[in-house]
Enzyme design. Structure first.
Site, mmCIF file in Angstrom:
data_model
loop_
_atom_site.group_PDB
_atom_site.id
_atom_site.type_symbol
_atom_site.label_atom_id
_atom_site.label_comp_id
_atom_site.label_asym_id
_atom_site.label_seq_id
_atom_site.Cartn_x
_atom_site.Cartn_y
_atom_site.Cartn_z
ATOM 1 N N SER A 162 0.830 -1.214 0.000
ATOM 2 C CA SER A 162 0.000 0.000 0.000
ATOM 3 C C SER A 162 0.862 1.260 0.000
ATOM 4 O O SER A 162 2.016 1.244 0.415
ATOM 5 C CB SER A 162 -0.906 0.018 1.236
ATOM 6 O OG SER A 162 -1.677 -1.143 1.317
HETATM 7 N N1 SAH Z 1 -0.391 -4.976 4.446
HETATM 8 C C1 SAH Z 1 0.226 -5.278 3.170
HETATM 9 C C2 SAH Z 1 -0.718 -5.003 2.025
HETATM 10 C C3 SAH Z 1 -0.693 -6.077 1.011
HETATM 11 S S1 SAH Z 1 -1.985 -6.039 -0.180
HETATM 12 C C4 SAH Z 1 1.561 -4.560 3.023
HETATM 13 O O1 SAH Z 1 1.882 -3.721 3.870
HETATM 14 O O2 SAH Z 1 2.301 -4.847 2.088
HETATM 15 C C5 SAH Z 1 -3.225 -7.045 0.588
HETATM 16 C C6 SAH Z 1 -2.871 -8.441 0.940
HETATM 17 O O3 SAH Z 1 -4.046 -9.115 1.392
HETATM 18 C C7 SAH Z 1 -2.331 -9.299 -0.213
HETATM 19 O O4 SAH Z 1 -1.055 -9.787 0.120
HETATM 20 C C8 SAH Z 1 -3.350 -10.423 -0.358
HETATM 21 O O5 SAH Z 1 -2.787 -11.668 -0.727
HETATM 22 C C9 SAH Z 1 -3.943 -10.467 1.045
HETATM 23 N N2 SAH Z 1 -5.274 -11.116 1.121
HETATM 24 C C10 SAH Z 1 -6.288 -11.061 0.229
HETATM 25 N N3 SAH Z 1 -7.344 -11.806 0.654
HETATM 26 C C11 SAH Z 1 -6.979 -12.337 1.858
HETATM 27 C C12 SAH Z 1 -7.617 -13.202 2.803
HETATM 28 N N4 SAH Z 1 -8.848 -13.677 2.611
HETATM 29 N N5 SAH Z 1 -6.930 -13.553 3.913
HETATM 30 C C13 SAH Z 1 -5.674 -13.087 4.152
HETATM 31 N N6 SAH Z 1 -5.003 -12.281 3.288
HETATM 32 C C14 SAH Z 1 -5.645 -11.901 2.163
#
Ligand code: SAH
Length: 206
Positions: free
Chosen positions: A55
């Site tokens: 993000s």
């Molecule tokens: N907090 C992260 C943001 C990553 S983007 C950072 O700082 O980099 C969002 C993430 O949510 C992705 O890695 C995706 O794989 C994960 N995600 C999507 N659906 C999910 C679910 N049902 N359970 C756990 N993670 C999930």
């Protein structure tokens, strides 16, 4: 470069000094592909493995500020991704549990976070279920766009706790906070538009 980023975030309205201090300290360039390294301290999102994104710093700062948690609080994060948001929460002294459904990201976030000295509890699993065994949480932060508010995440909040969650279709969500003011009593607030990768159902196959 990190100081400049913090100044930019302040200009954009981030005022929580603890959030700004954490961002000042954490080497964001470790969390992104070396291709984008030069731009690590600009307010931009970047692609990470498995078609996901890290993000924008403003989004991380904004969600962390909205979470209103403090040192010693137990927090659940959904979507470990690169681990950057998790590092911000750890740096602020929270006990962090974080769930990721992409095996590749789950495998890489742990070693990096440990190398930086953080000790979160990381799980490969489905965020829709939360983490019942460690509930209740002071705060729950969802870093992917949820099509609806999962019941488990509300159930696993303490009374007085807060859920921060972008809700809506892919790339077009509203940033909501849900406060559990009493058992069975929730207060919802809308904090404006957000654009996240989708929260997908069940665990990805590895
Ligand atoms: N907090 C992260 C943001 C990553 S983007 C950072 O700082 O980099 C969002 C993430 O949510 C992705 O890695 C995706 O794989 C994960 N995600 C999507 N659906 C999910 C679910 N049902 N359970 C756990 N993670 C999930």
């Amino acid at each position: 470069m990190r100081l400049k980023l913090v100044e930019e975030l302040q200009k954009m309205g981030i005022s929580d000094q603890k959030v700004l201090d954490a961002i000042k300290k954490i080497p964001r360039h470790f969390f992104i592909d070396s291709t984008f390294e030069k731009h690590a301290y600009t307010n931009k999102a970047f692609p990470i493995a498995s078609g996901q994104t890290i993000s924008q710093p403003h989004t991380v700062a904004n969600q962390t500020e909205l979470l209103k948690c403090k040192t010693g609080d137990t927090v659940l994060e959904i979507g470990t991704g690169s681990g950057y948001q998790c590092a911000v929460l750890c740096e602020m002294g929270m006990k962090v549990h974080s769930i990721e459904r992409q095996k590749e990201l789950f495998d890489s976030a742990g070693p990096l976070l440990r190398e930086l000295g953080y000790k979160p509890f990381l799980y490969y699993g489905d965020g829709y279920k939360g983490k019942e065994v460690f509930a209740p949480f002071d705060g729950v932060i969802v870093t992917c766009g949820a099509p609806f508010i999962p019941d488990a995440l509300i159930d696993q909040l303490k009374v007085g706790g807060r859920l921060v969650i972008p809700v809506g279709p892919e790339g077009k969500q509203r940033m909501l906070t849900i406060d559990k003011v009493a058992e069975g009593e929730l207060v919802e607030k809308n904090h404006g538009d957000a654009a996240f990768v989708p929260m997908l159902e069940s665990r990805a196959r590895d």
